[in-house]
Design a protein around this motif. Structure first.
Motif: not given
Ligand code: GRG
Length: 303
Positions: A64-69, A75-79, A140-143, A200-203
């Motif tokens: 999740v974190l690496m996809a967001c990155e 990547m904080e937003a994906a924790l 907690n997920c970004p809107s 999810m990391g991508g979204l």
């Protein structure tokens, strides 16, 4: 450039160190999520923590974190999503270990939840973790990523994926002894949670449609390769390192990759899937370097 032709942006040590930093962030997030109040029975909370905080690779939250990155987002937003997928994965392990399913006594190097506590507590700990995973995402997920993450996580954990794959794995028929049906089981039982971790990391990372498709392709290859290596480790792996009983599947006559393809061809299939995953990661440029290194680790892991 490494021997197999891929450019390496990080040494193995740099990558391990980076994973340690991310794992610590994941552990902190999981700890926050398990600060229960008086309304949660203490023994239920203890059962959840027993399984959740046993030594684990945290592969899915790392994805999740690496996809967001890889998408260039903080990547904080994906924790929270990373924690949620680990909750669902751990619930599935607790239930998989129950006497009615795989009947295992050792998991993550510890007695399984129903052995350390009791069967009813283990069932309820799993139920609680599945529900809490959705609460974690919902609150907690970004809107911008919320509807997608909730729907995709539910689909990955539901009857057409995790649960359906587990069902078919527990109820094999003679007709199903083929590579196609084995992969159908694993794409749902193991692959779906791996793929949704990346999506999810991508979204959350505001990925474009093209980037999401690439993450999905990476996840597809990684998920299958992970399962092939799991089968190979089950056959020849070290029980202490694995933290669970090995050779169970082959002894029970279960359909496995080495059983169907042989060991050599299974390693080759895993290696070619990992090469494809690494090519997908490489399209993100330097920001995909951690995904690329993680794919390599899946092939080289020993537990
Ligand atoms: C009970 C609905 C339900 C599903 C169970 C998790 C599962 C589905 C079955 C476990 C059987 C198994 C060994 C599957 C192989 C792949 C897998 C999920 C391995 C365990 O995951 P790891 O290796 O474990 O990521 P850690 O402990 O590191 O998280």
């Amino acid at each position: 450039m490494s021997a197999d032709g891929f450019e390496s942006h990080y040494s193995a040590t740099d990558f391990q160190n980076h994973c340690q930093v991310l794992r610590q962030r994941i552990e902190d997030q999981l700890t926050t999520c398990t600060q229960y109040g008086d309304e949660v029975p203490p023994r239920l909370a203890a059962a959840i923590r027993h399984s959740l905080f046993a030594p684990a690779k945290r592969l899915r939250p790392l994805l999740v974190l690496m996809a967001c990155e890889a998408c260039g987002y903080e990547m904080e937003a994906a924790l929270p999503a990373a924690a949620a997928v680990e909750f669902i994965h751990t619930y599935s392990l607790i239930h998989d270990d129950l006497p009615a399913m795989d009947d295992d006594e050792l998991r993550r190097g510890r007695p399984t939840c129903h052995v350390a506590f009791d069967e009813a507590t283990a069932i309820l700990a799993g139920d609680a973790m599945l529900a809490q995973a959705f609460e974690i995402v919902a609150t907690n997920c970004p809107s911008w990523a919320l509807p997608g993450c909730l729907a995709e996580l539910a689909r990955a954990a539901g009857p057409g994926n995790l649960v359906g794959g587990q069902y078919d794995d527990l109820n094999p028929t003679v007709l199903e002894q083929s590579l196609t049906s084995l992969e159908r089981i694993h794409r749902r039982k193991t692959g779906a949670l791996i793929k949704v971790s990346l999506r999810m990391g991508g979204l959350i990372g505001r990925a474009s449609a093209e980037q999401l498709a690439t993450l999905e392709r990476y996840g597809d290859c990684l998920g299958l390769a992970f399962q092939i290596v799991d089968d190979l480790l089950d056959l020849g792996g070290d029980e202490t390192k694995m933290g669970k009983k090995t050779r169970k599947d082959s002894e029970a006559g279960k359909m496995t990759y080495p059983g169907l393809l042989g060991e050599e061809a299974s390693w080759q299939r895993a290696a070619s899937l990992i090469a494809e995953a690494r090519q997908a990661a490489a399209t993100f440029g330097p920001r995909g370097a951690h995904l690329e290194a993680l794919a390599r680790y899946v092939l080289e892991r020993n537990h």
